[in-house]
Design a protein around this motif. Structure first.
Motif, short mmCIF file in Angstrom:
data_model
loop_
_atom_site.label_atom_id
_atom_site.label_comp_id
_atom_site.label_asym_id
_atom_site.label_seq_id
_atom_site.Cartn_x
_atom_site.Cartn_y
_atom_site.Cartn_z
N PHE A 12 4.98 -2.20 -8.60
CA PHE A 12 6.05 -3.07 -9.08
C PHE A 12 5.68 -3.62 -10.45
O PHE A 12 4.49 -3.82 -10.77
N SER A 13 6.66 -3.90 -11.24
CA SER A 13 6.42 -4.44 -12.57
C SER A 13 7.40 -5.58 -12.83
O SER A 13 8.25 -5.89 -11.99
N GLY A 14 7.27 -6.17 -13.99
CA GLY A 14 8.14 -7.29 -14.32
C GLY A 14 7.58 -8.60 -13.81
O GLY A 14 6.38 -8.71 -13.51
N TYR A 15 8.43 -9.60 -13.70
CA TYR A 15 8.00 -10.92 -13.28
C TYR A 15 8.30 -11.18 -11.81
O TYR A 15 9.22 -10.60 -11.23
N VAL A 16 7.51 -12.03 -11.22
CA VAL A 16 7.78 -12.49 -9.86
C VAL A 16 9.03 -13.36 -9.90
O VAL A 16 9.09 -14.32 -10.67
N PRO A 17 10.04 -13.08 -9.08
CA PRO A 17 11.26 -13.90 -9.12
C PRO A 17 10.97 -15.36 -8.79
O PRO A 17 10.46 -15.65 -7.71
N PRO A 18 11.30 -16.27 -9.68
CA PRO A 18 11.06 -17.68 -9.40
C PRO A 18 11.81 -18.16 -8.16
O PRO A 18 11.38 -19.09 -7.49
N LEU A 71 0.97 -10.23 -2.85
CA LEU A 71 1.41 -9.52 -4.05
C LEU A 71 0.23 -8.89 -4.78
O LEU A 71 0.34 -8.55 -5.96
N SER A 72 -0.88 -8.72 -4.10
CA SER A 72 -2.11 -8.28 -4.75
C SER A 72 -1.99 -6.89 -5.35
O SER A 72 -1.32 -6.01 -4.81
N ASP A 73 -2.71 -6.70 -6.46
CA ASP A 73 -2.89 -5.39 -7.10
C ASP A 73 -1.57 -4.70 -7.39
O ASP A 73 -1.35 -3.54 -7.04
N THR A 74 -0.67 -5.40 -8.02
CA THR A 74 0.56 -4.81 -8.54
C THR A 74 0.55 -5.01 -10.04
O THR A 74 -0.40 -5.53 -10.62
N LYS A 75 1.62 -4.64 -10.71
CA LYS A 75 1.74 -4.87 -12.15
C LYS A 75 2.63 -6.08 -12.42
O LYS A 75 3.13 -6.26 -13.53
N LEU A 76 2.82 -6.88 -11.40
CA LEU A 76 3.62 -8.09 -11.57
C LEU A 76 2.89 -9.08 -12.46
O LEU A 76 1.67 -9.16 -12.46
N GLU A 77 3.64 -9.84 -13.20
CA GLU A 77 3.07 -10.84 -14.07
C GLU A 77 3.70 -12.20 -13.79
O GLU A 77 4.83 -12.30 -13.35
N ALA A 78 2.91 -13.20 -14.01
CA ALA A 78 3.39 -14.57 -13.88
C ALA A 78 2.86 -15.33 -15.07
O ALA A 78 1.68 -15.61 -15.16
N ASN A 79 3.74 -15.63 -16.04
CA ASN A 79 3.26 -16.32 -17.24
C ASN A 79 3.81 -17.73 -17.28
O ASN A 79 4.42 -18.22 -16.33
N ASP A 80 3.61 -18.41 -18.39
CA ASP A 80 4.00 -19.82 -18.48
C ASP A 80 5.48 -20.03 -18.20
O ASP A 80 5.88 -21.00 -17.59
N SER A 113 4.88 -8.73 2.44
CA SER A 113 3.76 -7.98 1.87
C SER A 113 4.30 -6.92 0.93
O SER A 113 4.96 -5.97 1.35
N LEU A 114 4.00 -7.08 -0.37
CA LEU A 114 4.43 -6.12 -1.39
C LEU A 114 3.24 -5.62 -2.20
O LEU A 114 3.42 -4.89 -3.17
N GLY A 115 2.05 -6.02 -1.84
CA GLY A 115 0.87 -5.71 -2.63
C GLY A 115 0.50 -4.24 -2.64
O GLY A 115 0.98 -3.44 -1.85
N PHE A 116 -0.36 -3.88 -3.58
CA PHE A 116 -0.88 -2.52 -3.74
C PHE A 116 0.27 -1.52 -3.90
O PHE A 116 0.36 -0.52 -3.20
N ASN A 126 0.82 -1.22 0.00
CA ASN A 126 0.00 0.00 0.00
C ASN A 126 0.86 1.27 0.00
O ASN A 126 0.70 2.15 0.84
N ASN A 127 1.77 1.33 -0.94
CA ASN A 127 2.58 2.51 -1.19
C ASN A 127 2.65 2.73 -2.70
O ASN A 127 1.77 2.26 -3.43
N TYR A 128 3.68 3.41 -3.17
CA TYR A 128 3.84 3.67 -4.60
C TYR A 128 5.21 3.20 -5.08
O TYR A 128 5.81 3.80 -5.96
N PHE A 129 5.69 2.11 -4.50
CA PHE A 129 6.99 1.60 -4.90
C PHE A 129 6.95 1.07 -6.34
O PHE A 129 5.93 0.49 -6.77
N THR A 130 8.04 1.27 -7.05
CA THR A 130 8.13 0.86 -8.45
C THR A 130 9.35 -0.03 -8.65
O THR A 130 10.05 -0.38 -7.70
N GLY A 131 9.59 -0.35 -9.92
CA GLY A 131 10.73 -1.19 -10.24
C GLY A 131 10.38 -2.67 -10.11
O GLY A 131 9.20 -3.05 -10.04
N THR A 132 11.38 -3.48 -10.09
CA THR A 132 11.19 -4.93 -9.99
C THR A 132 11.46 -5.41 -8.57
O THR A 132 12.10 -4.71 -7.77
#
Length: 771
Positions: free
Chosen positions: A295-301, A314-323, A289-292, A268-274
């Motif tokens: 952040f962008s990019g992928y979640v580190p495996p 990790l809710s409500d961020t711009k993080l992506e988790a694809n195949d 807790s990193l949600g809201f 619940n802040n405005y942190f950016t980057g990965t």
């Protein structure tokens, strides 16, 4: 003889000094008692006994004996603090926490030069920070949280309290910036300024306090970048700066900065980057807790290396988790007990069953497609499964029936198809099932599901393509609160057995092919949709119009109350025991999961009271008592149930006893009037249209006060007819604040916790949006 007289005269000043000292300490204690409006907890405080034997008082072993500790926490004391406490000059500990003291903290406490510990937590103290305490240079622990103290945090806090190791100002009304002088507190290990109204940036000099282990500034209005110097706090175990307006990125080598961290809260802040992969090296991390954020990019495996992790947000961020990246990360978290992701794409991997330690899997509101894999049945520890609002298709795998611990299953708003597997009938712990709005689920409703007597919240199978008759086993759902079957192709007669659902509160059967008339036993169920729905809707529109007109008139007479005016009397346990005839069933007014409510008539008094006795067999009921006490001591309004007092004591069997005492409502609750036990309504158990409108206005007035005029704001969370009590003139009172939320002033949108699960808090059908 002359020598004896001279010796006596020489010793006389010393004797007089001892007498004066003793009298001074005793007088200070009696002056303190005189300001307390509840004397029963201080019954032993009288001149017939040595003051060192009084409850909560500890004296030194030296002569003359001096008071060195005064500990009266959790005694339900009400009043203001007497300035005479400043005369207890040998006092080392003062603990008055968990009481109902109000007013300002007297400046005379600054005379307590020997004071080492001050606990005034969980009261209603107001005014500004007591600067005079700066004279207490030996103070090492200061607890003032959960009060109403305001103003700026003075610079003297860091300039004078050189021995301070613990300070908690949480949940007050402090404003202004954080003083940089706190950097002088070289022994400080615990700092909690959360849930205030602090502004400005975090002083970089705080990074010099190498002893810091707990650091929380959450739920404020702090802004600016996170100072890099804070990464120098290498001894930190808890670092919480969530719910602010901070921005910037996380340091890449965070693992080298916080080697001992087990709770990291940046949500619940405005942190950016990965998210730096170095977080994976924080091997002691339990809560992350990193949600809201942004952040962008992928979640580190590599986060899968966090073997101690129990909660990840990790809710409500711009993080992506694809195949390629995301599911590698998810399947590596075999020891994480709770997972919740946003913006996940792709399909659920076939090997998800390897997450054998998982207790909660929430992959909702995402871009998931494909099918639910059969291996999901291997997650035998799962208690909550949320797969709603995705593009999942295909069959519901019968292996879900292997999830023996599952109590909540959400799979609505998807593209699931085929029959509902009968294996769901094996989920004996299931109390909530929602498979609604999949449209292509077909076939009949399995009898096995209708036999699940544990279903107690709701069963929602609406807006699918289910067909066939409704089996009589639906009556086995004896504890069901909501049954929603709208929008299917169900046929046949509506089973009379539905009447066996003893607490059924909401029934929707519309848009089906049912035959015949509705059983008479169902006509009082509130949510029943019938042919008259359109006419009922029109009537509601008219009533709303009338209600709004009356509301405008009622606003002119809105009464506001000050919590500072609350003074509660003391009623001991034995008086309640006698007044309820030892809590006999003849005085029982109602019973719920929290405990029971009894009618009580006190001896030698004409008034009747209602006693809410809490079931303390589980910790959540004790917490409900604390929450309701906290709420009721802060609110006062003509349309809210009036609290008389509380009782926290020991019963006649030596067990812990907690109860709240309220005004008695002779006309019961609204639910009893809307749904009378009698099958034939009479003028004595029905409400007229005027009465219904007046009751509705009373409820709206109460909610308006709680949400707008009450300070701090209160959200009831469980507003339903059984919690609306009716006075002798049929005016309404809102009661039962056991699960309410108290919100800080001006920060209501930020106070709610980041870690809430999908489980509903409150009664189904009455839960507020977003609760």
């Amino acid at each position: 003889m002359a020598m004896g007289v001279m010796s006596f005269l020489w010793s006389l000043p010393a004797v007089l000094m001892i007498v004066m000292v003793i009298a001074s300490d005793e007088a200070a204690l009696l002056a303190f008692k005189a300001q307390v409006s509840d004397g029963s907890s201080l019954a032993s405080w009288n001149s017939s006994a040595d003051f060192c034997s009084w409850e909560g008082v500890t004296c030194s072993h030296r002569r003359p004996a001096r008071v060195v500790e005064l500990s009266l926490d959790s005694r339900a004391l009400v009043g203001v603090l007497s300035p005479a406490l400043g005369n207890l000059t040998f006092l080392r500990m003062l603990n008055l926490s968990f009481n109902w003291f109000h007013g300002e903290i007297p400046a005379s406490l600054g005379r307590l030069r020997r004071l080492q510990r001050l606990d005034l937590n969980d009261n209603s103290f107001s005014g500004k920070f007591p600067v005079n305490l700066s004279s207490c240079i030996r103070l090492n622990k200061m607890g003032l949280h959960n009060n109403k103290i305001g103003g700026h945090i003075p610079a003297e806090l860091g300039e004078k309290f050189i021995s301070l190791a613990v300070i908690s100002l949480r949940n007050n009304s402090f404003t202004g910036p954080i003083p940089g002088s706190l950097a002088n507190l070289s022994y400080l290990r615990y700092l909690d300024f959360s849930a205030n109204q602090l502004v400005g940036s975090i002083p970089p000099v705080l990074g010099s306090i190498q002893t810091m282990r707990f650091f929380s500034l959450s739920q404020n209005n702090l802004s600016g970048m996170l100072p890099p110097s804070l990464y120098n706090l290498s001894s930190l175990e808890i670092f919480d700066i969530s719910h602010n307006m901070l921005y910037g990125s996380i340091l890449d080598d965070i693992d080298n900065k916080f080697p001992n961290i087990n709770g990291l809260y940046l949500g619940n802040n405005y942190f950016t980057g990965t998210i730096p992969s170095s977080i994976s090296n924080l091997t002691n991390l339990i809560q992350l807790s990193l949600g809201f954020n942004r952040f962008s990019g992928y979640v580190p495996p590599t986060l899968g290396k966090l073997q101690a992790l129990q909660h990840l947000h990790l809710s409500d961020t711009k993080l992506e988790a694809n195949d390629n990246k995301g599911w590698e990360f998810i399947t590596s978290l075999a020891n994480c007990s709770q997972l919740g992701f946003f913006r996940v794409s792709g399909v659920i991997p076939a090997d998800i069953g390897n997450l054998v330690g998982l207790t909660r899997l929430a992959i909702a509101n995402n871009y998931i497609s494909g099918v639910i894999p059969e291996s999901i049945g291997k997650l035998e520890n799962l208690v909550e499964l949320a797969l709603y609002n995705n593009s999942l298709s295909g069959l519901i795998p019968p292996s879900i029936g292997n999830l023996s611990q599952l109590n909540r299953l959400y799979a609505y708003y998807g593209n699931l198809e085929g029959p509902i597997p009968a294996s769901l009938g094996e989920l004996k712990n299931l109390f909530l099932l929602d498979l609604s709005t999949n449209y292509r689920l077909n076939g009949s409703i399995p009898r096995e599901i209708l036999k699940l007597s544990g279903l107690s919240w709701y069963l929602d199978l609406s807006y699918n393509s289910l067909s066939g008759p409704l089996a009589n086993e639906v009556g086995s759902l004896a504890n069901l609160n909501q049954l929603i079957l709208s929008g299917n192709q169900l046929s046949g007669k509506i089973p009379d057995s539905i009447q066996n659902c003893r607490v059924l509160d909401w029934l929707l059967l519309d848009n089906n092919l049912f035959e015949g008339s509705i059983p008479r036993s169902l006509t009082n169920i509130k949510g029943l949709a019938t042919v008259g729905t359109i006419l009922l809707s029109l009537l509601v529109i008219v009533l709303v119009w009338i209600l709004r007109r009356k509301l405008r008139q009622s606003k002119k007479t809105l009464v506001k109350y000050s919590v500072a005016e609350n003074h509660y009397e003391r009623i001991p346990y034995h008086a309640l025991l006698r007044g309820t005839n030892e809590f006999s069933d003849t005085n029982l007014l109602g019973r719920g999961s929290y405990g029971a409510v009894y009618k009580c008539v006190l001896e030698n008094e004409d008034r009747t009271l209602a006693i809410k006795v809490f079931n303390l067999g589980q910790s959540r009921y004790s917490k409900s008592f604390e929450v309701e006490c906290e709420a009721m001591r802060r609110i006062r309004h003509r349309c809210l149930i009036k609290i008389i007092t509380s009782c926290s004591s020991v019963d006649h069997q030596g067990e812990e006893f907690k109860a709240l005492v309220f005004e008695f409502m002779p006309n019961g609750n609204l639910d009893g009037w809307l749904h009378p036990k009698s099958q034939e309504p009479t003028t004595n158990d029905t409400l007229s249209l005027a009465q219904r409108l007046d009751i509705a206005i009373n409820i709206v007035d109460a909610v308006e006060y709680l949400h707008i005029y009450c300070q701090p704001l209160v959200i009831h969370c469980d507003l339903k007819p059984s919690n609306i009590l009716l006075a002798d003139d049929m005016s309404a009172r809102v009661g039962d604040f056991g699960i309410s939320r108290i919100l800080q002033e001006n920060t209501s949108e930020r106070v709610q916790t980041s870690y809430s699960t999908i489980g509903i808090k409150g009664s189904i059908g009455y839960v507020a949006p977003g609760n």
